[in-house]
Design a protein around this motif. Structure first.
Motif, PDB file in Angstrom:
ATOM      1  N   VAL A   1       3.506  -3.444 -12.916  1.00  0.00           N
ATOM      2  CA  VAL A   1       3.041  -2.309 -13.712  1.00  0.00           C
ATOM      3  C   VAL A   1       3.126  -1.033 -12.880  1.00  0.00           C
ATOM      4  O   VAL A   1       2.758  -1.014 -11.699  1.00  0.00           O
ATOM      5  CB  VAL A   1       1.580  -2.542 -14.179  1.00  0.00           C
ATOM      6  N   HIS A   2       3.614   0.024 -13.515  1.00  0.00           N
ATOM      7  CA  HIS A   2       3.636   1.357 -12.906  1.00  0.00           C
ATOM      8  C   HIS A   2       2.574   2.185 -13.629  1.00  0.00           C
ATOM      9  O   HIS A   2       2.482   2.139 -14.862  1.00  0.00           O
ATOM     10  CB  HIS A   2       5.025   1.988 -13.085  1.00  0.00           C
ATOM     11  N   PRO A   3       1.756   2.955 -12.899  1.00  0.00           N
ATOM     12  CA  PRO A   3       0.661   3.689 -13.563  1.00  0.00           C
ATOM     13  C   PRO A   3       1.120   4.699 -14.604  1.00  0.00           C
ATOM     14  O   PRO A   3       0.402   4.955 -15.568  1.00  0.00           O
ATOM     15  CB  PRO A   3      -0.074   4.380 -12.420  1.00  0.00           C
ATOM     16  N   GLU A   4       2.306   5.276 -14.459  1.00  0.00           N
ATOM     17  CA  GLU A   4       2.784   6.268 -15.419  1.00  0.00           C
ATOM     18  C   GLU A   4       3.749   5.687 -16.447  1.00  0.00           C
ATOM     19  O   GLU A   4       3.809   6.161 -17.572  1.00  0.00           O
ATOM     20  CB  GLU A   4       3.458   7.423 -14.684  1.00  0.00           C
ATOM     21  N   HIS A   5       4.525   4.685 -16.053  1.00  0.00           N
ATOM     22  CA  HIS A   5       5.561   4.130 -16.925  1.00  0.00           C
ATOM     23  C   HIS A   5       5.154   2.825 -17.597  1.00  0.00           C
ATOM     24  O   HIS A   5       5.905   2.285 -18.394  1.00  0.00           O
ATOM     25  CB  HIS A   5       6.859   3.928 -16.144  1.00  0.00           C
ATOM     26  N   GLY A   6       3.986   2.306 -17.252  1.00  0.00           N
ATOM     27  CA  GLY A   6       3.506   1.069 -17.861  1.00  0.00           C
ATOM     28  C   GLY A   6       4.175  -0.167 -17.266  1.00  0.00           C
ATOM     29  O   GLY A   6       4.653  -0.151 -16.134  1.00  0.00           O
TER      30      GLY A   6
ATOM     31  N   ALA B   1       6.053  -7.867   1.149  1.00  0.00           N
ATOM     32  CA  ALA B   1       4.605  -7.787   0.917  1.00  0.00           C
ATOM     33  C   ALA B   1       3.915  -9.117   1.163  1.00  0.00           C
ATOM     34  O   ALA B   1       2.787  -9.150   1.638  1.00  0.00           O
ATOM     35  CB  ALA B   1       4.315  -7.321  -0.499  1.00  0.00           C
ATOM     36  N   TRP B   2       4.584 -10.197   0.832  1.00  0.00           N
ATOM     37  CA  TRP B   2       3.955 -11.510   0.979  1.00  0.00           C
ATOM     38  C   TRP B   2       3.683 -11.804   2.442  1.00  0.00           C
ATOM     39  O   TRP B   2       2.574 -12.136   2.819  1.00  0.00           O
ATOM     40  CB  TRP B   2       4.849 -12.586   0.363  1.00  0.00           C
ATOM     41  N   THR B   3       4.673 -11.637   3.305  1.00  0.00           N
ATOM     42  CA  THR B   3       4.475 -11.935   4.721  1.00  0.00           C
ATOM     43  C   THR B   3       3.616 -10.879   5.394  1.00  0.00           C
ATOM     44  O   THR B   3       2.852 -11.201   6.292  1.00  0.00           O
ATOM     45  CB  THR B   3       5.822 -12.049   5.457  1.00  0.00           C
TER      46      THR B   3
ATOM     47  N   PRO C   1       0.827  -1.215   0.000  1.00  0.00           N
ATOM     48  CA  PRO C   1       0.000   0.000   0.000  1.00  0.00           C
ATOM     49  C   PRO C   1       0.862   1.268   0.000  1.00  0.00           C
ATOM     50  O   PRO C   1       1.921   1.319   0.607  1.00  0.00           O
ATOM     51  CB  PRO C   1      -0.787  -0.114   1.311  1.00  0.00           C
ATOM     52  N   GLY C   2       0.397   2.258  -0.727  1.00  0.00           N
ATOM     53  CA  GLY C   2       1.088   3.542  -0.754  1.00  0.00           C
ATOM     54  C   GLY C   2       2.193   3.646  -1.788  1.00  0.00           C
ATOM     55  O   GLY C   2       2.820   4.690  -1.915  1.00  0.00           O
ATOM     56  N   THR C   3       2.462   2.596  -2.523  1.00  0.00           N
ATOM     57  CA  THR C   3       3.471   2.659  -3.592  1.00  0.00           C
ATOM     58  C   THR C   3       2.762   2.538  -4.933  1.00  0.00           C
ATOM     59  O   THR C   3       1.690   1.942  -5.027  1.00  0.00           O
ATOM     60  CB  THR C   3       4.528   1.537  -3.461  1.00  0.00           C
ATOM     61  N   PRO C   4       3.347   3.078  -5.997  1.00  0.00           N
ATOM     62  CA  PRO C   4       2.654   3.052  -7.285  1.00  0.00           C
ATOM     63  C   PRO C   4       2.706   1.703  -8.015  1.00  0.00           C
ATOM     64  O   PRO C   4       1.920   1.484  -8.921  1.00  0.00           O
ATOM     65  CB  PRO C   4       3.388   4.126  -8.094  1.00  0.00           C
TER      66      PRO C   4
END
Length: 162
Positions: free
Chosen positions: A59-64, A132-134, A32-35
């Motif tokens: 995927v990055h929202p601006e860079h694809g 993120a997984w744990t 959470p909080g990262t693009p």
């Protein structure tokens, strides 16, 4: 016939709380909080409505799309048991794949063992989304302590009985 993607991704038991299945694609925000986002699609074969793996992408929202990896069902043993039980030979259309046609009441990916795919997704996401997984795994609920059974004495006590 529908692909039943929601049920397939549910079967994978991915631990990300912030996720959605849109059509046949799984989307998640593992941290959470990262693009950066995670996208998982089914990979098609040259045969209509037939799938032979998953494509996992960051995927990055601006860079694809930043990175992607293809995870084949054959390479991760997803349909090994099913194919062995049905004597499906390698290099045939049905080997290590599934299609949208299936028996009523059964998913099109019936017989899939998703452990290998799940492990591969975990390894891949550990690189792009460390921790993120744990962090996303459900915590064990604090509940009743299991009842312990007393251990029997090591040596006999008291008088002998027959």
């Amino acid at each position: 016939m529908p692909l039943q993607a929601l049920e397939f991704f549910t079967e994978l038991c991915l631990p990300f709380h912030d996720h959605a299945v849109v059509g046949n694609t799984y989307f998640a925000a593992p941290v959470p909080g990262t693009p950066l986002r995670l996208r998982i699609d089914f990979t098609r074969t040259v045969h209509a409505d037939t799938y032979d793996g998953l494509r996992v992408a960051v995927v990055h929202p601006e860079h694809g799309e930043i990175d992607a990896v293809a995870l084949s069902f054959v390479g991760h043993g997803t349909f090994h048991r099913r194919d062995e039980a049905t004597h499906t030979r390698p290099n045939t259309k049905q080997y290590g794949t599934f299609n949208t046609y299936h028996r009523p009441g059964r998913p099109p990916w019936d017989g899939a063992v998703t452990t290998g795919l799940r492990d591969a997704i975990e390894q891949y996401t550990a690189i792009w989304f460390p921790g993120a997984w744990t962090a996303s795994e459900p915590k064990r609920a604090v509940g009743r302590t299991p009842r312990s059974t007393p251990t029997p004495p090591a040596a006999p006590t008291g008088a002998r009985t027959r």
